[in-house]
Design a protein around this motif. Structure first.
Motif, short mmCIF file in Angstrom:
data_model
loop_
_atom_site.label_atom_id
_atom_site.label_comp_id
_atom_site.label_asym_id
_atom_site.label_seq_id
_atom_site.Cartn_x
_atom_site.Cartn_y
_atom_site.Cartn_z
N VAL A 21 0.86 -1.18 0.00
CA VAL A 21 0.00 0.00 0.00
C VAL A 21 0.90 1.23 0.00
CG1 VAL A 21 -1.94 1.16 1.10
CG2 VAL A 21 -1.66 -1.32 1.36
N ASP A 22 0.62 2.15 -0.89
CA ASP A 22 1.43 3.36 -1.02
C ASP A 22 0.55 4.58 -0.78
OD1 ASP A 22 3.66 4.88 -1.52
OD2 ASP A 22 3.52 4.76 -3.70
N ALA A 23 1.18 5.70 -0.49
CA ALA A 23 0.44 6.94 -0.33
C ALA A 23 -0.43 7.21 -1.55
CB ALA A 23 1.40 8.10 -0.11
N ASN A 24 -1.70 7.55 -1.32
CA ASN A 24 -2.67 7.87 -2.35
C ASN A 24 -3.15 6.65 -3.13
OD1 ASN A 24 -4.27 10.02 -3.21
ND2 ASN A 24 -3.06 10.39 -5.04
N HIS A 59 1.96 5.11 8.81
CA HIS A 59 0.68 5.75 8.53
C HIS A 59 0.64 6.08 7.04
CE1 HIS A 59 1.25 6.36 12.84
NE2 HIS A 59 -0.05 6.50 12.94
N THR A 60 -0.30 5.49 6.33
CA THR A 60 -0.40 5.69 4.88
C THR A 60 -1.73 6.36 4.55
OG1 THR A 60 0.92 3.70 4.47
CG2 THR A 60 -0.32 4.58 2.62
N VAL A 61 -1.67 7.56 4.02
CA VAL A 61 -2.88 8.29 3.65
C VAL A 61 -3.37 7.77 2.30
CG1 VAL A 61 -3.91 10.54 3.15
CG2 VAL A 61 -2.14 10.31 4.93
N LEU A 100 10.10 1.16 -2.46
CA LEU A 100 8.99 0.35 -2.99
C LEU A 100 9.41 -0.33 -4.30
CD1 LEU A 100 5.31 1.54 -3.11
CD2 LEU A 100 6.34 0.36 -5.04
N LEU A 101 10.03 0.45 -5.17
CA LEU A 101 10.47 -0.11 -6.45
C LEU A 101 11.54 -1.18 -6.23
CD1 LEU A 101 10.65 3.13 -8.60
CD2 LEU A 101 8.81 1.45 -8.52
N ASP A 102 12.41 -0.97 -5.25
CA ASP A 102 13.41 -1.99 -4.94
C ASP A 102 12.76 -3.28 -4.48
OD1 ASP A 102 15.52 -0.35 -5.63
OD2 ASP A 102 15.93 0.31 -3.57
#
Length: 330
Positions: A21-24, A59-61, A100-102
């Motif tokens: 899960v990533d921001a946005n 915390h991921t928005v 994340l890409l790594d």
């Protein structure tokens, strides 16, 4: 005489699905992954997957700040995935995080299966794992994706693409189509059908169907294909033809073809063949060993046609398919 062990054989390790899960990130596709791969399956009497969410930050928005996700594993959980589902975000112009890409690159290098829903294709392409590979994304971003990643063989007008160890789906609901396709590939048609029933969602839409279906809001009472499809599904073992379907619907074959294209994004013959192959798979999973019976009962006619169709759809011969899925729980 050797003594029998008092210890039961350990349960086989479940295939582990991890979602980054990533921001946005979009909540809808995240929910699709949870619904298909993360829920308990008491109706099957067994679990299908070991599932986890992970994120680079505690915390991921989520998209547009609707809510903040907390309490999930750190990004290093991606290194435990057999299948890694990458994040999708509407801000496709914003680069993904390097860590994340790594994680995606490491997963690909060790042979994990990679899945991108909607704009998740951007994450895979940024990680460099899609170069020279087939993929799809939401039609809205197709032109921008091509311009940015010309080395990817984009197929912009399909629901999803299976390129072996990398699978991508177009926008939103196509995530459900691809998810169910993966369940069917992993556990067979019978189990996938059970999952789709729980979702109250179509058990199978072929990945090659169009993303955008021309179906205007009707100004007359519902005249959908649903009654015709239900009628045909009860008669798959009979020598049904497209002409028979047209006659049942009281329209010409040409009109029926247009209606199938508009409502389902496929042709009557392709739909009928797909339903027959799905029925054949379920018959094999339920223990029918006589191929001539499977071919006849599913409407595929001959064992040669059954073998050809099954191999085309699954890559397996009937005997190999039986060995892999013959113990599926209905």
């Amino acid at each position: 005489m050797p003594q029998e062990s008092s210890h039961a054989d350990p349960a086989p390790r479940l295939h582990r699905v991890v979602v980054i899960v990533d921001a946005n990130s979009n909540p809808f596709e995240l929910s699709c992954a949870i619904e298909i791969f993360g829920l308990s399956r008491p109706e099957l009497g067994r679990e299908l997957y070991d599932f986890a969410l992970c994120a680079a930050e505690p915390h991921t928005v989520m998209r547009d700040g609707f809510f903040t996700l907390t309490g999930v594993a750190g990004i290093d959980a991606a290194d435990t995935a057999d299948t890694l589902i990458v994040p999708n975000r509407p801000d496709t112009h914003v680069p993904r995080r390097p860590d994340l890409l790594d994680a995606v690159r490491r997963a690909h290098a060790r042979g994990a299966r990679l899945v991108g829903f909607c704009s998740g294709a951007y994450t895979l392409a940024e990680a460099g794992v899609l170069e020279g590979r087939r993929a799809t994304t939401h039609w809205q971003w197709a032109d921008g994706f091509r311009a940015r990643f010309p080395g990817v063989r984009l197929e912009p007008d399909v629901l999803f693409v299976d390129d072996g160890d990398i699978l991508t789906a177009a926008g939103s609901a196509a995530a459900l189509d691809l998810g169910l396709y993966i369940v069917r590939r992993d556990h067979g048609a019978e189990v996938a059908n059970s999952v789709s029933r729980r979702l109250v969602f179509a058990a199978h839409r072929d990945g090659g169907q169009r993303q955008f279906v021309e179906r205007p809001v009707p100004e007359v009472p519902d005249e959908s294909l649903a009654p015709l499809l239900a009628w045909a599904q009860e008669r798959l073992g009979e020598p049904l033809t497209v002409a028979d379907l047209a006659a049942r619907a009281a329209v010409s074959p040409a009109t029926l073809h247009r209606r199938f294209r508009a409502e389902l994004g496929t042709t009557p013959l392709a739909w009928l063949t797909g339903e027959r192959v799905t029925l054949a798979r379920r018959l094999i999973e339920r223990g029918e060993e006589r191929l001539e019976v499977v071919a006849r009962s599913s409407g595929l006619g001959t064992t040669a046609n059954l073998r050809a169709r099954l191999r085309r759809d699954t890559g397996l011969s009937p005997s190999a398919y039986r060995r892999r899925f013959g113990t599926a729980v209905g």
